[in-house]
Design a protein around this motif. Structure first.
Motif, PDB file in Angstrom:
ATOM      1  N   ALA A 185      75.276  40.448  43.269  1.00 36.41           N
ATOM      2  CA  ALA A 185      74.031  40.697  43.166  1.00 36.41           C
ATOM      3  C   ALA A 185      73.419  41.582  42.340  1.00 36.41           C
ATOM      4  CB  ALA A 185      73.149  40.624  44.493  1.00 36.41           C
ATOM      5  N   ALA A 186      73.939  42.627  42.378  1.00 34.06           N
ATOM      6  CA  ALA A 186      73.784  43.837  41.424  1.00 34.06           C
ATOM      7  C   ALA A 186      73.902  43.566  39.925  1.00 34.06           C
ATOM      8  CB  ALA A 186      74.121  45.264  41.906  1.00 34.06           C
ATOM      9  N   ARG A 187      74.990  43.125  39.664  1.00 36.41           N
ATOM     10  CA  ARG A 187      75.641  42.844  38.479  1.00 36.41           C
ATOM     11  C   ARG A 187      74.842  41.817  37.807  1.00 36.41           C
ATOM     12  NH1 ARG A 187      80.909  44.026  40.703  1.00 36.41           N
ATOM     13  NH2 ARG A 187      81.682  46.120  39.952  1.00 36.41           N
ATOM     14  N   ASP A 188      74.909  40.548  38.534  1.00 35.76           N
ATOM     15  CA  ASP A 188      74.364  39.342  37.950  1.00 35.76           C
ATOM     16  C   ASP A 188      73.027  38.886  37.859  1.00 35.76           C
ATOM     17  OD1 ASP A 188      77.326  38.835  37.901  1.00 35.76           O
ATOM     18  OD2 ASP A 188      77.523  37.449  39.542  1.00 35.76           O
ATOM     19  N   MET A 189      72.397  39.551  38.837  1.00 36.07           N
ATOM     20  CA  MET A 189      70.778  39.157  39.123  1.00 36.07           C
ATOM     21  C   MET A 189      70.014  40.275  38.398  1.00 36.07           C
ATOM     22  SD  MET A 189      70.306  37.197  42.548  1.00 36.07           S
ATOM     23  CE  MET A 189      70.590  38.320  43.865  1.00 36.07           C
ATOM     24  N   ILE A 190      70.295  41.509  38.842  1.00 35.16           N
ATOM     25  CA  ILE A 190      69.393  42.719  38.493  1.00 35.16           C
ATOM     26  C   ILE A 190      69.759  43.512  37.310  1.00 35.16           C
ATOM     27  CG2 ILE A 190      68.277  44.914  39.361  1.00 35.16           C
ATOM     28  CD1 ILE A 190      69.090  43.630  42.224  1.00 35.16           C
ATOM     29  N   ARG A 191      70.848  43.714  37.110  1.00 35.70           N
ATOM     30  CA  ARG A 191      71.158  44.330  35.691  1.00 35.70           C
ATOM     31  C   ARG A 191      70.747  43.893  34.269  1.00 35.70           C
ATOM     32  NH1 ARG A 191      75.440  44.571  31.878  1.00 35.70           N
ATOM     33  NH2 ARG A 191      76.035  46.694  31.298  1.00 35.70           N
ATOM     34  N   PRO A 192      70.922  42.526  34.312  1.00 38.01           N
ATOM     35  CA  PRO A 192      70.558  41.762  33.203  1.00 38.01           C
ATOM     36  C   PRO A 192      68.944  41.902  32.795  1.00 38.01           C
ATOM     37  CG  PRO A 192      71.857  40.351  34.286  1.00 38.01           C
ATOM     38  CD  PRO A 192      71.801  41.380  35.090  1.00 38.01           C
ATOM     39  N   MET A 193      68.170  42.152  33.973  1.00 33.74           N
ATOM     40  CA  MET A 193      66.669  42.192  33.839  1.00 33.74           C
ATOM     41  C   MET A 193      66.387  43.702  33.585  1.00 33.74           C
ATOM     42  SD  MET A 193      65.086  39.719  36.724  1.00 33.74           S
ATOM     43  CE  MET A 193      65.702  40.474  38.192  1.00 33.74           C
ATOM     44  N   LEU A 194      67.155  44.648  33.799  1.00 33.51           N
ATOM     45  CA  LEU A 194      66.670  46.257  33.534  1.00 33.51           C
ATOM     46  C   LEU A 194      67.315  46.540  32.435  1.00 33.51           C
ATOM     47  CD1 LEU A 194      66.361  47.508  37.239  1.00 33.51           C
ATOM     48  CD2 LEU A 194      64.580  46.627  35.680  1.00 33.51           C
ATOM     49  N   LEU A 195      68.363  46.043  32.054  1.00 34.54           N
ATOM     50  CA  LEU A 195      69.430  46.875  30.786  1.00 34.54           C
ATOM     51  C   LEU A 195      68.364  46.614  29.585  1.00 34.54           C
ATOM     52  CD1 LEU A 195      71.875  48.301  30.049  1.00 34.54           C
ATOM     53  CD2 LEU A 195      72.960  46.092  29.528  1.00 34.54           C
ATOM     54  N   GLY A 196      68.255  47.931  28.826  1.00 33.80           N
ATOM     55  CA  GLY A 196      67.413  47.773  27.599  1.00 33.80           C
ATOM     56  C   GLY A 196      65.742  48.047  27.960  1.00 33.80           C
ATOM     57  N   ARG A 197      65.435  47.806  29.314  1.00 29.87           N
ATOM     58  CA  ARG A 197      63.931  47.942  29.509  1.00 29.87           C
ATOM     59  C   ARG A 197      63.568  49.247  29.339  1.00 29.87           C
ATOM     60  NH1 ARG A 197      61.533  44.455  33.172  1.00 29.87           N
ATOM     61  NH2 ARG A 197      59.853  46.073  33.333  1.00 29.87           N
TER      62      ARG A 197
END
Length: 364
Positions: A63-75
């Protein structure tokens, strides 16, 4: 300030509790499974978070890798941790308002608060409100031994080490009574049965709670969200509950129902620091005392200490009474001494992992 890198780190650190490790988890429980969140900014700040992952480590990590990491990386970090938390919850609501989704959000929220506090040059608790204490009273949170001799041995040992409060995870009245005899009359005892009883059994066992002068009975019935039954029991004897509740909204329902005397949010399950503080404010409005749930180590342990600094009343810090094979914190985790734990005063959480321990126990 921008998020440059996010790492999701899985760890398994064995521990010894002196028992068989059976009775609460589906199998033998003899290790602390952790999913750590490492967030690095373009300014060089690194924040650490902690997601609840006992038995569910691989699911929480996914869940951390697939759902949340993509939304925050580069923010860009131009919003507060609370606003980012709200955004994550809103965008991920169709994937669950309980369980691994909130466990993962909790870890990211803690890491973002760690960064915010470091950026401000202050310990985390200084961003959360008035610090009422620089040390917090701890209780020894014993595992379930289901054995009279073992529970008596470890109760005596905890008292000799200076603990003035103990929590049992026993369900057998005779084992519970044995713990009181071993601890003596001056030691506070609470009993967490992890939703083992039905309403009738729980009502019958209130007599045992009165007999041993328990401080509270924790999560006596299944399901844990049966607030109607909990409210009826709470009217007769002080209950603690909440380790299985996620977000302020579920705690609000619990408190409005009169289902609990001691709300017990867990920072690595409830939705992180942001949701924990919302629960604490709600509890204060209801005149209730928060007793944090914290049988874990790492960033969640450190975050709970900071939260304890700003809680009203007389919170107790739950210390899981086991011996870990390795201490994850560089410089050592601030463990109870004579039953009290010192709250970190360095910027952020005050948590930095020991690289050797991280490497030794990391799961590829």
């Amino acid at each position: 300030m921008k998020i440059n890198a996010i790492d999701v780190i899985e760890l398994v650190i064995p521990f010894d509790d002196g028992g068989r490790g059976m009775g609460i988890t589906p199998g033998r429980w003899d290790s602390v499974d952790s999913v750590l969140i490492r967030i690095e900014t373009d300014t060089g700040l690194v924040g650490w978070g902690d997601c609840f992952s006992y038995v569910c480590r691989t699911a929480t990590a996914a869940a951390a890798r697939d759902m949340i990491r993509p939304m925050l990386l580069g923010r860009e970090l131009d919003a507060t941790p609370e606003k980012l938390n709200h955004e994550l919850q809103k965008r991920l609501h169709i994937f669950g308002r309980y369980g691994v989704t909130l466990f993962a959000i909790s870890g990211f929220d803690i890491a973002l608060w760690d960064i915010a506090a470091q950026h401000a040059g202050k310990p985390l608790h200084a961003l959360l409100g008035q610090a009422w204490r620089d040390q917090v009273e701890a209780y020894a949170s014993l595992v379930r031994y289901a054995d009279v001799e073992l529970v008596q041995h470890f109760c005596r040992q905890a008292v000799q080490q200076g603990y003035r409060n103990i929590k049992l995870h026993e369900i057998d009245p005779e084992v519970i009574r044995a713990a009181r005899r071993a601890s003596g009359p001056e030691v506070g005892i609470s009993v967490d049965v992890n939703c083992a009883w039905d309403a009738e059994q729980a009502r019958e066992r209130l007599a045992v709670m009165r007999e041993i002068d328990a401080a509270w009975l924790e999560e006596p019935v299944f399901p844990p969200e049966d607030f109607e039954t909990l409210a009826a029991l709470n009217a007769e004897f002080a209950l603690g509950a909440g380790e299985n509740a996620c977000t302020r909204h579920e705690f609000r329902k619990m408190m409005q129902a009169g289902a609990v005397r001691y709300p017990q949010p867990s920072v690595i399950k409830v939705g992180g620091v942001s949701e924990f503080m919302a629960v604490a404010h709600e509890a204060q409005e209801h005149g209730l005392s928060v007793m944090p749930h914290s049988p874990y180590f790492g960033p969640g342990y450190f975050a709970t200490l900071h939260l304890a600094a700003v809680l009203h009343g007389a919170p107790l810090f739950e210390h899981l009474y086991v011996t870990l094979e390795g201490d994850l914190a560089q410089g050592g985790t601030p463990l109870p001494v004579d039953g009290r734990v010192t709250i970190p005063q360095t910027p952020g959480l005050g948590f930095i992992p020991d690289p050797a321990i991280l490497q030794r126990y990391r799961i590829a």
